[in-house]
Design an enzyme around this catalytic site. Structure first.
Site, PDB file in Angstrom:
ATOM      1  N   SER A   1       0.832  -1.199   0.000  1.00 55.39           N
ATOM      2  CA  SER A   1       0.000   0.000   0.000  1.00 55.39           C
ATOM      3  C   SER A   1       0.875   1.261   0.000  1.00 55.39           C
ATOM      4  O   SER A   1       1.704   1.424  -0.883  1.00 55.39           O
ATOM      5  CB  SER A   1      -0.949  -0.037   1.207  1.00 55.39           C
ATOM      6  OG  SER A   1      -2.038   0.832   1.015  1.00 55.39           O
TER       7      SER A   1
ATOM      8  N   ASP B   1      -5.807  -3.915  -2.149  1.00 54.26           N
ATOM      9  CA  ASP B   1      -4.703  -3.540  -1.262  1.00 54.26           C
ATOM     10  C   ASP B   1      -4.000  -4.753  -0.653  1.00 54.26           C
ATOM     11  O   ASP B   1      -4.637  -5.683  -0.149  1.00 54.26           O
ATOM     12  CB  ASP B   1      -5.262  -2.657  -0.143  1.00 54.26           C
ATOM     13  CG  ASP B   1      -4.182  -1.916   0.608  1.00 54.26           C
ATOM     14  OD1 ASP B   1      -3.414  -2.563   1.340  1.00 54.26           O
ATOM     15  OD2 ASP B   1      -4.099  -0.681   0.456  1.00 54.26           O
TER      16      ASP B   1
END
Length: 607
Positions: free
Chosen positions: A350, A464
């Site tokens: 991320s 993610d």
């Protein structure tokens, strides 16, 4: 055998000698397979063997190596059970085979020999019980294949050797040296000659910590070339980055099946110390390389990275996700720079994937700060709210910003090896991006479910990476890092952080939200009427996702040599404008720990 069975009478040794058979295994050849019938006993006299035990799913559950004078197959000999492991030669090796009936006869007649074998079995069982670390083969011998001019290759070997000398001694062996030492053996019969040649290579490894076999690039192989390759733990393919991928003649003659147990590493000599020649993928498609490195003759850091990488001593930096909290990574990077801690490979999830990418591109902490500020702060990328069908935002502005910022950079063209982590939602597994467009890897890794739309590439849906692995230190371990520094910027959650959320609930009805108009009013930023607050649902979604990978983070903490947890509890996951304070927090929280542990990262004797 006298060294091995020190307590046995010479009559026993003579009897064993008269009834044993000398055998040879070519590098890569299997001595016996797991679950095959166990008959004879073996003693390794020269060379090296490796054993592997596999689980029902075919994965390796135990592995290790046999060295000179190790006894092999003793358990099957006594119990009569099938072989417990597959044993194969990783060097040309010489063994003494003791037939089962001879071995059993001696064990019955001479209890001292039985005691010796029992002791060996007991030691191995005790070792297996206490040994927790996964076996990682260490490369000590390297074959060099290159089409570069002799002077250039000499300089490359010299620069690599300077790094190796920090960890031990090394020598360079070419065909001329080999022939000078072995020509006198031509008068011997084949079996005797083979024994002395195997011992020649064994002697090299006993005298030097590392051995380079330099192979002249030809359009045909030779006994020397084939022999050197079999003696190697790693084959180095060294090329000029601008050359054709097929520039090494010997490469097309190598038998892949024969070399599948040998690591294969690509080294590309770059003409520019700043910019990597694009198109590394052309070379990587030639064969399945375990690693690749970019080097430049004037860049000391590139040779140190290569040297540590070849020796399994790379230093990896793992950066975790956490939205705006990721700016704390830059404070950690500043502390690492001040303590001259090198970074040989990076991984990120991320927000960590973005900062890791900047490091892999060669940016310093200051340079990364300016670029990250340009990317995040000035553009307010997550303010394109939409009907929440797939996410709170459309993702258009965000995707275009990432694509524009990272352009056409390919991951394999980065100076520092880079791995971005995303979650493959289509197959419910962790995905490691180590090839292809950098912008795609980052867009996939930062696709926060419910906040940013998923990233779809070739029919696969990515979200993610924090869903499954928010601090990807394990990825670095799997990719060969010797030392791992992991940074968790997520921080622990405390109840007082959620006081603001209480304002959205009806006080008289626990669990029930207030009127929608009241909720929307709370999102209005009266100081900046055109800049609405990010809705708390985004914060809740991100926290829920990152919390789900806590078990994986605990595993990462165990395998990390330095695990840094930055206390970002007082910052929100979307506090982009607090970046200055987050960077300072990252520095203050990590500097002392990095100072105390820097020796084990920069001192070869402690690695």
């Amino acid at each position: 055998m006298a060294d091995l069975f020190k307590n046995l009478p010479h009559t026993v040794l003579r009897e064993m000698k008269e009834n044993t058979v000398r055998e040879f295994l070519v590098g890569g050849e299997v001595l016996f397979e797991e679950n095959s019938d166990g008959n004879d006993l073996y003693i390794l006299t020269a060379g090296k063997l490796r054993y592997e035990k596999r689980g029902v799913d075919g994965s390796v559950r135990d592995a290790g190596e046999f060295k000179r004078l190790d006894i092999i197959g003793e358990l099957s000999l006594i119990t009569g059970e099938k072989r417990s492991a597959t044993v194969k030669a990783i060097r040309d090796s010489e063994l003494i085979r003791v037939p089962r009936d001879v071995a059993l006869s001696i064990l019955l007649k001479y209890p001292e020999s039985l005691l010796q074998i029992t002791k060996i079995i007991a030691e191995r069982l005790a070792h297996a019980k206490t040994e927790n670390k996964t076996f990682v083969p260490v490369s000590r011998t390297f074959s060099i294949l290159s089409s570069l001019p002799k002077d250039t290759l000499d300089e490359i070997i010299h620069k690599t050797g300077l790094v190796f000398l920090r960890y031990g001694s090394f020598c360079v062996v070419d065909e001329k040296f080999y022939l000078e030492r072995t020509n006198e053996l031509l008068s011997l019969d084949e079996k005797e000659r083979e024994t002395w040649i195997i011992r020649f290579f064994s002697q090299l490894e006993s005298e030097f910590d590392y051995v380079f076999y330099r192979l002249e690039d030809k359009k045909e192989t030779s006994p020397w070339i084939e022999r050197a390759l079999r003696q190697s733990d790693t084959i180095l393919f060294i090329k000029d980055a601008k050359d054709d991928p097929n520039c090494i003649h010997l490469e097309s003659l190598l038998k892949l099946k024969q070399l599948r147990e040998i690591k294969q590493v690509l080294v590309l000599l770059q003409p520019d110390p700043v910019v990597v020649v694009p198109g590394t993928i052309r070379h990587l498609q030639k064969r399945k390389f375990n690693h690749h490195f970019h080097v430049h003759l004037d860049r000391v850091d590139s040779w140190e990275r290569l040297g540590r990488g070849l020796l399994g001593k790379s230093i990896g930096l793992s950066l975790g996700g956490g939205g705006a909290k990721g700016f704390a990574h830059l404070g950690v990077l500043q502390a690492l720079e001040e303590n001259k801690t090198p970074i040989d490979m990076v991984s990120g999830t991320s927000a960590g994937a973005i900062f890791a990418a900047l490091i892999a591109m060669g940016e310093s902490s200051n340079g990364s700060k300016e670029k990250a500020k340009e990317f995040w702060i000035s553009k307010d990328l997550l303010n394109e709210y939409t009907v929440p069908v797939l996410s709170l935002t459309t993702g258009k502005k965000y995707t275009e910003a990432i694509r524009h910022f990272f352009g056409s950079i390919q991951i394999e063209d980065l100076w520092i090896p880079y791995f971005a982590i995303s979650t493959d939602l289509s197959h419910s597994e962790i995905h490691v991006h180590d090839r292809g467009d950098l912008w795609k890897a980052i867009r996939a890794s930062t696709s926060i479910p419910g906040v940013v739309p998923p990233f779809v590439d070739e029919g696969v849906v990515y979200v993610d990476g924090g869903v499954l692995d928010n601090v990807p230190g394990i990825t670095l371990q799997e990719r060969g890092a010797g030392k791992i520094i992991s940074v968790d910027v997520f921080g622990d959650i405390y109840p007082d952080q959620d006081k603001e959320l209480c304002a959205y609930f009806d006080k008289d009805n626990p669990g029930v939200m207030t009127n929608p108009l009241v909720q929307i009013t709370k999102l209005i930023n009266f100081n900046e009427i055109l800049r609405p607050k990010f809705p708390p649902i985004g914060d809740i979604i991100i926290r829920s996702i990152l919390a789900s990978s806590r078990d994986r983070i605990r595993q990462t903490e165990k395998i990390s040599d330095l695990f840094l947890q930055i206390p970002t509890n007082n910052f929100g996951l979307l506090d982009w404008f607090a970046y200055e304070r987050l960077i300072e927090l990252g520095y203050i929280s990590s500097i002392d720990k990095i100072k105390r542990s820097k020796e084990k990262f920069i001192n070869p004797s402690l690695q």
